[in-house]
Design a protein around this motif. Structure first.
Motif, PDB file in Angstrom:
ATOM      1  N   ASN A 195      -1.031  -2.463 -23.753  1.00 44.18           N
ATOM      2  CA  ASN A 195      -0.582  -2.943 -22.443  1.00 44.18           C
ATOM      3  C   ASN A 195       0.899  -2.709 -22.172  1.00 44.18           C
ATOM      4  O   ASN A 195       1.342  -2.835 -21.026  1.00 44.18           O
TER       5      ASN A 195
ATOM      6  N   GLN B  93      -0.431  -8.834 -17.349  1.00 44.64           N
ATOM      7  CA  GLN B  93      -1.412  -8.879 -18.432  1.00 44.64           C
ATOM      8  C   GLN B  93      -0.846  -9.634 -19.633  1.00 44.64           C
ATOM      9  O   GLN B  93      -1.558 -10.401 -20.289  1.00 44.64           O
TER      10      GLN B  93
ATOM     11  N   GLU C 263      -2.258  -7.743 -14.306  1.00 50.99           N
ATOM     12  CA  GLU C 263      -3.586  -8.063 -14.826  1.00 50.99           C
ATOM     13  C   GLU C 263      -4.646  -7.266 -14.068  1.00 50.99           C
ATOM     14  O   GLU C 263      -4.683  -7.251 -12.841  1.00 50.99           O
TER      15      GLU C 263
ATOM     16  N   LYS D  69       2.583  -4.589 -16.985  1.00 51.83           N
ATOM     17  CA  LYS D  69       1.248  -4.241 -16.493  1.00 51.83           C
ATOM     18  C   LYS D  69       0.618  -5.415 -15.750  1.00 51.83           C
ATOM     19  O   LYS D  69       0.418  -6.481 -16.330  1.00 51.83           O
TER      20      LYS D  69
ATOM     21  N   SER E 160      -3.755   4.076 -20.091  1.00 52.12           N
ATOM     22  CA  SER E 160      -2.808   3.012 -20.394  1.00 52.12           C
ATOM     23  C   SER E 160      -1.579   3.542 -21.122  1.00 52.12           C
ATOM     24  O   SER E 160      -0.552   2.900 -21.142  1.00 52.12           O
TER      25      SER E 160
END
Length: 260
Positions: free
Chosen positions: A89, A184, A163, A161, A50
């Motif tokens: 995120n 997200q 989901e 980002k 991430s």
């Protein structure tokens, strides 16, 4: 039949309002010449983590990154607004914001754009030139953070980002890439996100609070955190109000590539 026409008219009005707000919003995030003057255009992140530790652009590698979360407390009109900044995120967008907070960039800046009518929309600030009271109000919203190392405005790539995805999408909107899943981090009431011009990679220091759910911005603008306490303070902000202070109260150790 009349009922159907009424419903259709109401839906059309709502769509037109959303479009008008979006157009005004894009204009509100422009730099001094109406477009982004400095951009980074990495197509993707090569790592599957991430946090983008390996990227295609050297400029992107040098940007601040937040590994995890941080808490920022912003004081406006003597009252605190607590923001949870999500580097899990949105590592680059969150890192940029936390870095600017630590540099003291936001202290004394004006909220130059507040839109509550005809419907609640956003409270926007973060233009560094707003610290100077001599700058005409009509010029506010046209500049970003100038990096003292380069002498140029620092911009960051659009970072959203999807989901369920392992990594964010960079430099592209969901619409342009045909992404059908929601992001997200969504534009719900109290979201904190970066303003930008029409160029996806033009965000710098200007940010906004959402005053209501704004789903039509999802996938086009980068949310990087949420107000967890003090939304009542945000609701009372007026155009011209200043950020008295902004401080990182937790998670400062999660920032890398930051500077003073």
């Amino acid at each position: 039949m009349d009922c159907d026409r009424t419903k259709l008219t109401m839906q059309l009005k709502k769509c037109l309002l959303s479009f008008a707000l979006l157009v005004a919003f894009i204009v509100g995030g422009c730099t001094s010449n109406g477009t982004a003057t400095e951009t980074s255009t990495p197509a993707s992140v090569t790592e599957t983590t991430s946090v983008p530790t390996e990227v295609s652009s050297p400029q992107m590698k040098d940007l601040p990154v937040l590994e995890g979360k941080a808490t920022v407390v912003m004081t406006v009109n003597g009252a605190p607004i607590t923001i949870e900044v999500d580097g899990t995120n949105a590592p680059i967008t969150a890192g940029n914001f936390v870095d600017l907070v630590q540099r003291g960039v936001y202290d004394g800046l004006v909220f130059h754009r507040v839109v509550r009518t005809p419907e609640p929309f956003v409270v926007q600030g973060g233009d560094p030139q707003s610290k100077d009271p001599k700058v005409p109000p009509q010029l506010l919203g046209t500049s970003g953070f100038k990096d003292p190392k380069t002498g140029r405005e620092r911009t960051i790539p659009l970072e959203i980002k999807p989901e369920g995805a392992k990594t964010p999408l960079y430099s592209q909107t969901f619409e342009s890439e045909g992404v059908s899943s929601p992001p997200q981090l969504r534009h719900t009431r109290g979201a904190v996100a970066m303003a930008r011009s029409q160029s996806p990679d033009s965000a710098s220091s200007q940010f906004y609070f959402t005053l209501t759910d704004l789903a039509f911005l999802d996938g086009s603008y980068a949310v990087f955190g949420y107000v967890t306490n003090g939304m009542d303070v945000v609701d009372k902000i007026q155009q011209g109000d200043r950020i008295e202070t902004a401080k990182v109260t937790q998670g400062a150790e999660n920032l890398r590539n930051g500077g003073k």
